[in-house]
Design a protein around this motif. Structure first.
Motif: not given
Lengths: 139, 790
Positions: B384, B386, B406, B436
């Protein structure tokens, strides 16, 4: 912000964003001193947001610079911030004695903590050029 | 400081006096599930040696207390070094791995990842990495010849291998493909370098093994193996640097679980720093914060290995305030003034603009030995990422990011490897799913790259054959990628264009061992890459660079879904190297040429008038590019304790179609280092090093156009730069350090001074060179404490 009477002020200018249509009566005359009040509107937001208040609040970090050509003989900031450095939300424009085309470029500079009155520092938030014609003063 | 140093020496002196040289090391050498008789154990400190008996057991006697380095050798197996602190509490266990690449001993091949042996690779070993603690990953990698970095200020380094970067470089972090937001030039790898025991860079195209992302090379980050640990141990590393007043701490502990065959490791690191400074002024708003965490759990027996790994990378990095250019006029002012317009006193505060990045990884891998010499490996990873970029925004919107997205990705790879005396090979499948999402609710800005969904799969086969002094290698790969973008037309209607890409890669290589000391390698690779989503769909103002960027699908600034607007990027790279190694001397020279068809790059297109004035518009274009160059590495040991290392790299980058140099190609550089290993009684590994780095002026650049000359005059269809390439510069660095072994622990102390002469310079590869000088003199202190290390 100070707002002193200017000698021979005959008309007030108002504008928003990329337009000059908001001149008091749409006409600018020769041999006249104008007092200009600038308003910045963020029209990307709905409802349209008036950013002018924020600039007034942070006047010590902002400077509006004027670059003129043609039938405007001078355009200078009139108001001052707490350090007696110009801001430019109120400015004084002197038109030439002979009619013709003119441009005035307004650049809003963001100069956080470094404002000296110079236009070469800081980053540009807004830069707009107004083009208009200066016509003969009616007798 | 002096006082402390004296105190330490005193303690050591006492320890040395109490030494008894009657101690011994008991151990056992195994390989797989078998005990190894006949293996040699050699103690480097005392020159004593032993051989294992039928049960694989050995005993070394007559040893003094302290740290010893054992070298364990057995033909057909990789030799290993092991540090042992005498007295030893228990019998030490040593596991040797079969040597799969005996012919390529010249190369450092500590990585267990099956890969090409005819590719050029270099590694940063533990010792070097220790001396780079506290540095960003990309900065450390520059120690390798042929590896550079595209920089955005003092803390954002994007690796460049033989002139290629971003989507063309794959990072393999602990066996898993790193899936971050690598498309932006100011996006650094989201990896904590403290996890690495070794970092290896493969400079050839490894697209066959790893897919199109590896067209320009692979960076392999390897933590120490989990299953090799022999008890509780760990390390604490701290560093402080005077320039930016950055403190870094890393703590790692590892050990065995009570249940047999299970081991664990937990590691955490943090960084806190403020503004950097040049010799003359502060680089305001270049502070950074980092907090990272990782944990691993592993099971290993003779036939299988299972591993779980989690890691979390969190950083906040300030971007030089003065680098925020409002428009072309501002950019011009910055270039003319030679001094940033915003300079304040040192501060730890991070103001806008800044980046906030989090990258979380969960990985599990399984390896099993099958019958014969086959083994199967499977890896699954969930990542993941960010990314938030906070710009200078009006009306108190500074706390709202200008970019917030993200990227969720899942990777599943499986491979079947076989290792025999005459041939080795690997067959496998790699799959990736990526999602995305932009958080436009928060940003209130149309995203620079759209939301997308991507599914990709690749099948590959690699085979190596050993014949006499030759190793031949060939591989091929087929890939499929499905890409769906979720974007808006100019009338603000949501559209979901999708694409199917099919592409092939292939590779052939050869290694010839001229004699036991010299070898010749040649590798030809063909790789193929569909454009990345950012290269297709980018649309918007990139504030930090004051440029508007438009993707290949926006030919006239408006989105047009037409697959004829772009082609796959195709590279043919030929890489040759010659290596020679003798007792005191080693030398490696490599020559390469990379011809890339449909090379994707950003080219200036026009200027556009906005409410903020004129901005240059850069459009992604495709052209034919040639990147050719040479890397030379030389290592010479003399008078026993002195070592001279020289690394030279040169790259020629040309836009063949436009017949002009490519922009942002690393200039030639020569990196020389003279080190003296000080033979001192109780201090171990004490050294003094002087490093001189000379970076030439990049002579081959596109022409320079002043930003103001662009205003309203769309430039011709050619690449240009806003500023001439900076002058050549030479930096001098000094470093000294030593280790104090104290029983089962040791303390390492190092002191370094970078840019000793406080030289003013700008680096061509640093995007902030338009605005400010690079950093000035910097003192670094490092203190490491290893406990119960093994």
């Amino acid at each position: 912000m100070k707002m002193n009477p200017v000698q021979n002020v005959t008309r007030m200018l108002n504008w928003s964003k990329l337009s000059v249509v908001a001149f008091a009566d749409g006409v600018i005359y020769t041999s006249t001193t104008y007092s200009a009040v600038t308003t910045f509107l963020n029209e990307e937001e709905t409802p349209v947001e008036d950013v002018t208040a924020e600039i007034i609040e942070e006047k010590n970090d902002h400077l509006i610079c004027f670059t003129r050509t043609g039938a405007v003989s001078s355009a200078v900031a009139f108001d001052e911030d707490d350090n007696e450095i110009p801001v430019g939300l109120v400015s004084v424009w002197q038109t030439a004695n002979t009619p013709g085309a003119a441009t005035v470029k307004l650049t809003l500079k963001h100069q956080p903590g470094i404002k000296t009155g110079s236009c070469d520092i800081g980053d540009t938030d807004i830069e707009v050029t107004f083009s208009f014609n200066v016509i003969q003063q009616p007798l | 400081m002096k006082y402390h140093l004296l105190l330490l020496l005193f303690v050591v002196g006492k320890l040395s006096m109490g030494q008894t040289c009657k101690l011994e090391i008991l151990g056992q050498v195994t390989a797989g599930n078998e005990r190894l008789p006949g293996a040699t154990i050699f103690d480097r400190l005392t020159n004593k040696s032993a051989t294992t008996d039928e049960q694989g057991n050995f005993v070394l006697t007559g040893l003094c207390a302290g740290k010893h380095i054992l070298e364990i050798r057995f033909i057909g197996y990789k030799s290993i070094e092991k540090e042992v602190i005498v007295p030893v509490r228990e019998k030490i266990k040593i596991t040797l791995e079969e040597d799969q690449t005996q012919l390529s001993e010249v190369l450092v091949t500590a990585s267990s990842t099956a890969r090409s042996s005819t590719q050029l690779s270099s590694a940063l070993e533990e010792e070097t990495l220790n001396q780079l603690h506290g540095k960003p990953l990309g900065e450390s990698l520059q120690r390798i010849a042929g590896v550079g970095a595209l920089q955005t200020g003092p803390s954002i380094f994007k690796p460049v291998i033989h002139g290629l970067h971003s989507q063309r470089i794959l990072i393999l972090n602990n066996g898993i493909r790193q899936e971050g937001q690598q498309w932006g030039t100011e996006h650094a790898p989201e990896i904590d370098p403290f996890v690495a025991k070794q970092i290896e860079v493969i400079k050839g195209a490894e697209a066959v093994r790893y897919g199109a992302d590896a067209m320009g090379g692979v960076i392999i980050i390897s933590p120490p193996p989990l299953h090799n640990t022999g008890g509780f141990g760990g390390a604490i590393n701290t560093s402080y640097q005077s320039n930016s007043r950055t403190s870094t701490v890393s703590i790692a502990t590892e050990g065995l679980l009570p249940t047999p065959s299970w081991s664990w490791r937990i590691q955490t690191s943090g960084k806190y720093g403020g503004d950097y400074n040049t010799p003359e002024y502060t680089l305001s708003n270049t502070g950074q914060r980092e907090f990272n965490f990782s944990a691993g759990l592993g099971y290993a027996n003779a036939n299988s290995e299972l591993e779980f790994y989690v890691s979390s990378f969190n950083a906040r990095i300030g971007i030089l305030r003065a680098a925020h250019a409002g428009n072309l006029q501002d950019l011009n002012n910055s270039i003319i003034s030679q001094r940033p317009w915003y300079v304040k006193d040192f501060s730890f505060d991070i103001q806008n603009p800044y980046q906030e990045i989090n990258h979380h990884l969960f990985k599990t891998s399984y390896k099993k030995n099958l019958s014969g010499n086959n083994f199967i490996k499977a890896v699954y990873g969930l990542q993941v990422n960010n990314r938030k970029e906070f710009d200078i925004r009006r009306a108190n919107r500074g706390d709202r990011p200008a970019i917030a997205m993200q990227l969720l990705s899942q990777v599943f790879d499986v491979s079947l490897d076989h290792v025999a005396e005459k041939h080795q090979g690997s067959y496998g499948l790699t799959t990736t799913i990526k999602i995305n999402n932009n958080d436009t609710e928060t940003t209130g800005i149309k995203p620079l790259i759209p939301d997308y969904r991507q599914v990709a799969a690749g099948l590959f086969a690699l085979e190596k054959i050993n014949w006499r002094a030759f190793t031949f290698e060939a591989g091929a790969r087929a890939d499929y990628q499905y890409l769906q973008a979720l974007t808006f037309t100019n009338t603000e209607t949501l559209i979901k264009p999708d694409f199917h890409f099919y592409y092939l890669s292939a590779n052939a290589g050869m290694r010839y061992a001229i004699n036991s000391q010299a070898s010749l390698t040649s590798n030809l690779s063909f790789s193929n890459r569909p454009p990345h989503i950012s290269e297709l769909f980018s649309q918007g103002l990139h504030h930090g660079t004051a440029t508007i960027e438009e993707g290949l699908l926006l030919p006239n600034g408006t989105l047009k879904i037409d697959e004829s607007l772009f082609k796959n990027e195709r590279s043919i790279k030929w890489l040759n190297s010659f290596a020679k190694q003798s007792k005191n001397f080693s030398f490696e020279a490599s020559l390469y040429a990379n011809l890339i068809d449909n090379y994707v790059f950003l080219q200036p297109k026009e200027t556009r008038l906005t409410i903020r004035g004129y901005f240059p518009v850069f459009a992604y274009k495709q052209t034919k590019a040639l990147l050719a160059g040479a890397d030379l590495t030389l290592n010479y040991t003399f008078l026993q304790n002195f070592q001279l290392t020289g690394k030279y790299s040169y790259l020629y980058g040309q836009d063949v179609t436009a017949n002009q140099p490519l922009i942002y190609m690393p200039p030639a550089q020569l990196d020389t280092e003279l080190s003296w290993n000080i033979p001192y009684l109780s201090l171990y590994k004490s050294f003094l090093k002087a490093r001189v780095l000379h970076v030439a002026k990049q002579a081959r650049t596109p022409r320079t156009i002043n930003p103001v000359d662009l205003e309203g005059n769309p430039p011709p269809n050619e690449t240009f730069d806003f500023m001439d390439a900076p002058q050549a510069y030479t930096l001098v660095n000094l470093e000294t350090g030593f280790t104090i072994p104290t029983g089962e622990h040791d303390i390492t102390f190092a002191l370094a001074c970078e840019n000793l002469t406080n030289q003013r310079y700008r680096n061509y590869m640093n995007r902030l060179r338009y605005f400010a000088d690079d950093i000035g003199r910097n003192f670094i202190v490092r203190l490491s404490y290893n406990f119960y290390s093994h």
